[in-house]
Design a protein around this motif. Structure first.
Motif, PDB file in Angstrom:
ATOM      1  N   GLY A 248     118.925 -31.342 -33.424  1.00  0.00           N
ATOM      2  CA  GLY A 248     118.928 -30.396 -34.402  1.00  0.00           C
ATOM      3  C   GLY A 248     118.551 -28.938 -33.594  1.00  0.00           C
ATOM      4  N   THR A 249     118.796 -27.758 -34.357  1.00  0.00           N
ATOM      5  CA  THR A 249     118.258 -26.570 -34.073  1.00  0.00           C
ATOM      6  C   THR A 249     116.896 -25.969 -34.883  1.00  0.00           C
ATOM      7  OG1 THR A 249     119.729 -25.146 -35.352  1.00  0.00           O
ATOM      8  CG2 THR A 249     120.336 -25.987 -33.289  1.00  0.00           C
ATOM      9  N   TYR A 363     103.431 -26.318 -31.203  1.00  0.00           N
ATOM     10  CA  TYR A 363     103.658 -26.840 -29.789  1.00  0.00           C
ATOM     11  C   TYR A 363     104.853 -26.858 -29.366  1.00  0.00           C
ATOM     12  CZ  TYR A 363      98.697 -27.790 -30.206  1.00  0.00           C
ATOM     13  OH  TYR A 363      97.174 -27.750 -30.218  1.00  0.00           O
ATOM     14  N   LEU A 364     106.066 -26.959 -30.178  1.00  0.00           N
ATOM     15  CA  LEU A 364     107.194 -26.852 -29.660  1.00  0.00           C
ATOM     16  C   LEU A 364     107.571 -25.691 -28.860  1.00  0.00           C
ATOM     17  CD1 LEU A 364     110.065 -28.807 -29.718  1.00  0.00           C
ATOM     18  CD2 LEU A 364     110.480 -27.165 -31.899  1.00  0.00           C
ATOM     19  N   LEU A 365     107.277 -24.627 -29.405  1.00  0.00           N
ATOM     20  CA  LEU A 365     107.591 -23.129 -29.004  1.00  0.00           C
ATOM     21  C   LEU A 365     106.672 -22.884 -27.816  1.00  0.00           C
ATOM     22  CD1 LEU A 365     107.823 -21.378 -32.477  1.00  0.00           C
ATOM     23  CD2 LEU A 365     109.565 -22.165 -30.981  1.00  0.00           C
ATOM     24  N   ARG A 366     105.879 -23.793 -27.344  1.00  0.00           N
ATOM     25  CA  ARG A 366     105.080 -23.609 -26.134  1.00  0.00           C
ATOM     26  C   ARG A 366     105.799 -24.576 -24.890  1.00  0.00           C
ATOM     27  NH1 ARG A 366      98.729 -24.354 -27.833  1.00  0.00           N
ATOM     28  NH2 ARG A 366      98.442 -23.448 -25.561  1.00  0.00           N
ATOM     29  N   LEU A 367     106.795 -25.255 -25.413  1.00  0.00           N
ATOM     30  CA  LEU A 367     107.360 -26.006 -24.046  1.00  0.00           C
ATOM     31  C   LEU A 367     108.177 -25.234 -23.103  1.00  0.00           C
ATOM     32  CD1 LEU A 367     108.901 -29.228 -26.073  1.00  0.00           C
ATOM     33  CD2 LEU A 367     106.739 -28.879 -24.752  1.00  0.00           C
ATOM     34  N   ASP A 368     108.263 -25.720 -22.000  1.00  0.00           N
ATOM     35  CA  ASP A 368     108.822 -25.217 -20.692  1.00  0.00           C
ATOM     36  C   ASP A 368     110.481 -25.131 -21.282  1.00  0.00           C
ATOM     37  OD1 ASP A 368     106.740 -24.732 -19.302  1.00  0.00           O
ATOM     38  OD2 ASP A 368     107.071 -26.374 -18.145  1.00  0.00           O
ATOM     39  N   ALA A 369     110.837 -25.962 -21.799  1.00  0.00           N
ATOM     40  CA  ALA A 369     112.270 -26.264 -22.032  1.00  0.00           C
ATOM     41  C   ALA A 369     112.763 -24.786 -23.119  1.00  0.00           C
ATOM     42  CB  ALA A 369     112.834 -27.370 -22.698  1.00  0.00           C
ATOM     43  N   TYR A 370     112.047 -24.688 -24.184  1.00  0.00           N
ATOM     44  CA  TYR A 370     112.246 -23.502 -25.232  1.00  0.00           C
ATOM     45  C   TYR A 370     111.984 -22.297 -24.654  1.00  0.00           C
ATOM     46  CZ  TYR A 370     110.403 -20.035 -28.436  1.00  0.00           C
ATOM     47  OH  TYR A 370     110.192 -18.963 -29.023  1.00  0.00           O
ATOM     48  N   ARG A 371     110.878 -22.154 -23.594  1.00  0.00           N
ATOM     49  CA  ARG A 371     110.727 -20.936 -22.765  1.00  0.00           C
ATOM     50  C   ARG A 371     111.838 -20.468 -21.959  1.00  0.00           C
ATOM     51  NH1 ARG A 371     108.119 -16.099 -22.150  1.00  0.00           N
ATOM     52  NH2 ARG A 371     107.369 -16.098 -19.813  1.00  0.00           N
ATOM     53  N   ASN A 372     112.424 -21.362 -21.249  1.00  0.00           N
ATOM     54  CA  ASN A 372     113.462 -21.108 -20.328  1.00  0.00           C
ATOM     55  C   ASN A 372     114.797 -20.438 -21.083  1.00  0.00           C
ATOM     56  OD1 ASN A 372     111.840 -21.896 -18.185  1.00  0.00           O
ATOM     57  ND2 ASN A 372     112.721 -24.041 -18.180  1.00  0.00           N
ATOM     58  N   GLU A 373     114.912 -21.226 -22.283  1.00  0.00           N
ATOM     59  CA  GLU A 373     115.921 -20.778 -23.241  1.00  0.00           C
ATOM     60  C   GLU A 373     115.741 -19.246 -23.581  1.00  0.00           C
ATOM     61  OE1 GLU A 373     118.193 -23.013 -26.002  1.00  0.00           O
ATOM     62  OE2 GLU A 373     118.196 -24.670 -24.522  1.00  0.00           O
ATOM     63  N   VAL A 374     114.599 -18.892 -23.938  1.00  0.00           N
ATOM     64  CA  VAL A 374     114.387 -17.571 -24.434  1.00  0.00           C
ATOM     65  C   VAL A 374     114.623 -16.668 -23.420  1.00  0.00           C
ATOM     66  CG1 VAL A 374     112.601 -16.131 -25.416  1.00  0.00           C
ATOM     67  CG2 VAL A 374     112.954 -18.278 -26.378  1.00  0.00           C
ATOM     68  N   LEU A 375     113.975 -16.860 -22.299  1.00  0.00           N
ATOM     69  CA  LEU A 375     114.040 -16.125 -20.946  1.00  0.00           C
ATOM     70  C   LEU A 375     115.484 -15.605 -20.627  1.00  0.00           C
ATOM     71  CD1 LEU A 375     110.998 -16.837 -18.985  1.00  0.00           C
ATOM     72  CD2 LEU A 375     111.224 -14.870 -20.265  1.00  0.00           C
ATOM     73  N   ALA A 376     116.190 -16.999 -20.549  1.00  0.00           N
ATOM     74  CA  ALA A 376     117.564 -16.775 -20.207  1.00  0.00           C
ATOM     75  C   ALA A 376     118.301 -15.998 -21.049  1.00  0.00           C
ATOM     76  CB  ALA A 376     118.149 -18.536 -20.049  1.00  0.00           C
ATOM     77  N   GLU A 395     117.579 -26.178 -29.452  1.00  0.00           N
ATOM     78  CA  GLU A 395     117.767 -27.432 -29.903  1.00  0.00           C
ATOM     79  C   GLU A 395     116.832 -28.474 -29.342  1.00  0.00           C
ATOM     80  OE1 GLU A 395     122.738 -28.320 -29.994  1.00  0.00           O
ATOM     81  OE2 GLU A 395     121.826 -28.264 -28.011  1.00  0.00           O
ATOM     82  N   PHE A 396     116.242 -29.596 -30.163  1.00  0.00           N
ATOM     83  CA  PHE A 396     115.515 -30.518 -29.732  1.00  0.00           C
ATOM     84  C   PHE A 396     115.733 -31.595 -30.699  1.00  0.00           C
ATOM     85  CE2 PHE A 396     114.079 -28.174 -33.254  1.00  0.00           C
ATOM     86  CZ  PHE A 396     113.223 -28.847 -34.068  1.00  0.00           C
ATOM     87  N   PRO A 397     115.244 -32.829 -30.200  1.00  0.00           N
ATOM     88  CA  PRO A 397     115.131 -34.088 -31.149  1.00  0.00           C
ATOM     89  C   PRO A 397     114.192 -33.954 -32.176  1.00  0.00           C
ATOM     90  CG  PRO A 397     114.120 -34.697 -28.904  1.00  0.00           C
ATOM     91  CD  PRO A 397     114.456 -33.088 -28.814  1.00  0.00           C
TER      92      PRO A 397
END
Length: 457
Positions: A248-249, A363-376, A395-397
């Protein structure tokens, strides 16, 4: 009255800093190079953010720092935080270091003659001069950079020197409070690491699922909690995820409310007033920072007064790298001042019936995957921007079986302990800063202060 001695006459050695270079060679030595921006962490023994540089061996030998040296910032600073800050290099900093240490350009080290003065006492006196604005009086603007006129300062400022035992006692009292703050800080780092490890185990590595697949009981987990995890994986758009979970998102579960455009004419850098939060109150990597507050004296719409436990994300960052962009912070226990929801900060609002917890989101909003999408997806060059829609597109499970709420229940005791330690540290810092001028002026005697510190610490 104690004797007063010029600062320059208290020192056996003082030298300015050396930046070094990024590449090694036969005539260089690898060293930690402490910058003014590192002072806050170094004060509490943390070298993790201090850069490693290569210094000429000849220079390194002359500028190698030692325990009980004092560093003083000689350039940089801001309107809200003048240059001239100091930090005392406690012996344990060197015990933890695997490399020699020096300081960067725009700072210098002071090595005190211990037959005349106690180094830590001199440090606390310099702290006193900084907080009273005396050091700021020796600051000038040069080519757009605030510079501290150290030489003129050292030749003019006199430091009162009571007998060495009294100097030592004063330094010990103030240092005891500082040590307790450091202990709380280290304890919180451990508790925070534990919470993050549990989150990663459950929602990133899916360790409980792997354990059940192998016929093992998930480590550190009761049977009821283990029952919430399946015993197999399935394919998804994000790769293999626990069976029954969905991709989901964030937008499926939350909304993000913009802050209010408070009027600049009512801004203040000092109390009184409500605390106007800015991206500067967000730590790199996520978390709340309380060392740089702005204050507001105007009228405030009640909808933009924050409550303890509110979750915010920053949507603007002034650095080119977007150091804090998109990272979250949780509002701590309010002090006497209210916390205000300023523009360019987004307040997370969990949708009705969404089975996701606030701490899961944090803690989800501190993940590298989230961070990379925000910066991109960020816009801007000098100033980086993101938006609620870009954040909500992540998106995340996720599982709708209450596992997120269980996670919050499991780690809530850790978060509560962190909060209590933070509150205690703020109290200790307040007591320390109150005692500092009173001890140095003789307004309060050492014995009285010692009794107070023993009671509190």
């Amino acid at each position: 009255m104690p004797n007063s001695v010029l600062l320059k006459d208290l020192l056996i050695l003082t030298k300015d800093g050396e930046w070094g270079k990024g590449e090694s060679s036969d005539d260089t030595e690898e060293m930690f190079v402490i910058r003014g921006t590192d002072f806050a962490n170094v004060r509490y023994g943390d070298l993790s953010e201090v850069p490693i540089r290569f210094i000429s061996k000849q220079i390194a030998e002359r500028k190698r720092l030692e325990p009980n040296d004092i560093l003083i910032e000689t350039a940089g600073g801001t309107k809200d935080q003048p240059t001239g800050r100091t930090v005392f290099l406690k012996p344990r900093l060197f015990e933890r270091s695997k490399r020699p240490i020096t300081c960067a350009s725009f700072s210098r080290f002071l090595r005190v003659d211990t037959t005349v003065a106690v180094p830590e006492y001199v440090f606390w006196y310099l702290q006193f001069l900084y907080h009273t604005g005396e050091i700021e009086q020796h600051q000038v603007q040069h080519t757009g950079i605030a510079r501290f006129q150290y030489t003129k300062f050292a030749q003019s400022i006199e430091i009162p020197l009571p007998p060495l035992p009294e100097q030592k006692a004063i330094a010990h009292i103030l240092g005891t409070l500082d040590d307790k703050i450091e202990l709380n800080r280290e304890m919180n780092q451990t508790l925070e690491a534990m919470a993050r490890a549990i989150f990663k185990s459950w929602f990133v590595d899916f360790d409980p699922v792997r354990a059940k697949m192998e016929g093992r009981q998930p480590a550190g987990m009761d049977a009821a909690t283990a029952e919430l995890f399946p015993s197999e994986f399935e394919e998804s758009a994000l790769g293999m995820i626990p069976k029954g979970w969905r991709v989901g998102t964030l937008g499926d579960l939350i909304d993000i409310k913009h802050g209010y455009a408070f009027k600049g004419e009512f801004f203040r850098t000092e109390p009184p007033g409500d605390i106007l939060l800015t991206p500067g109150n967000f730590a790199v990597g996520g978390g709340f920072k309380d060392d740089k507050f702005k204050y507001y004296l105007g009228e405030v719409p009640e909808d933009f007064v924050l409550d303890e436990g509110d979750l915010l994300v920053t949507m603007t960052d002034l650095s080119k790298a977007g150091d804090t962009l998109g990272y979250p912070a949780i509002i701590p226990v309010p002090r006497r001042n209210r916390y205000l929801h300023n523009q360019r900060l987004g307040k997370i609002i969990i949708k009705r019936d969404a089975l996701i917890s606030k701490l899961h989101l944090y803690y989800l909003l501190r993940l590298d995957a989230y961070r990379n999408e925000v910066l991109a997806s960020a816009t801007g060059t000098t100033v980086k921007h993101t938006s609620p829609d870009r954040i909500k597109a992540f998106e995340f499970p996720f599982a709708d079986n209450g596992i997120s709420l269980k996670f919050e229940q499991v780690i809530s005791s850790l978060i509560c302990r962190i909060s209590l330690n933070d509150e205690q540290s703020r109290l200790l810092a307040s007591i320390r800063d109150t005692l500092l001028p009173k001890l140095l002026s003789g307004e309060i005697r050492v014995k009285e202060a010692k009794k107070l510190v023993e009671t509190v610490a």
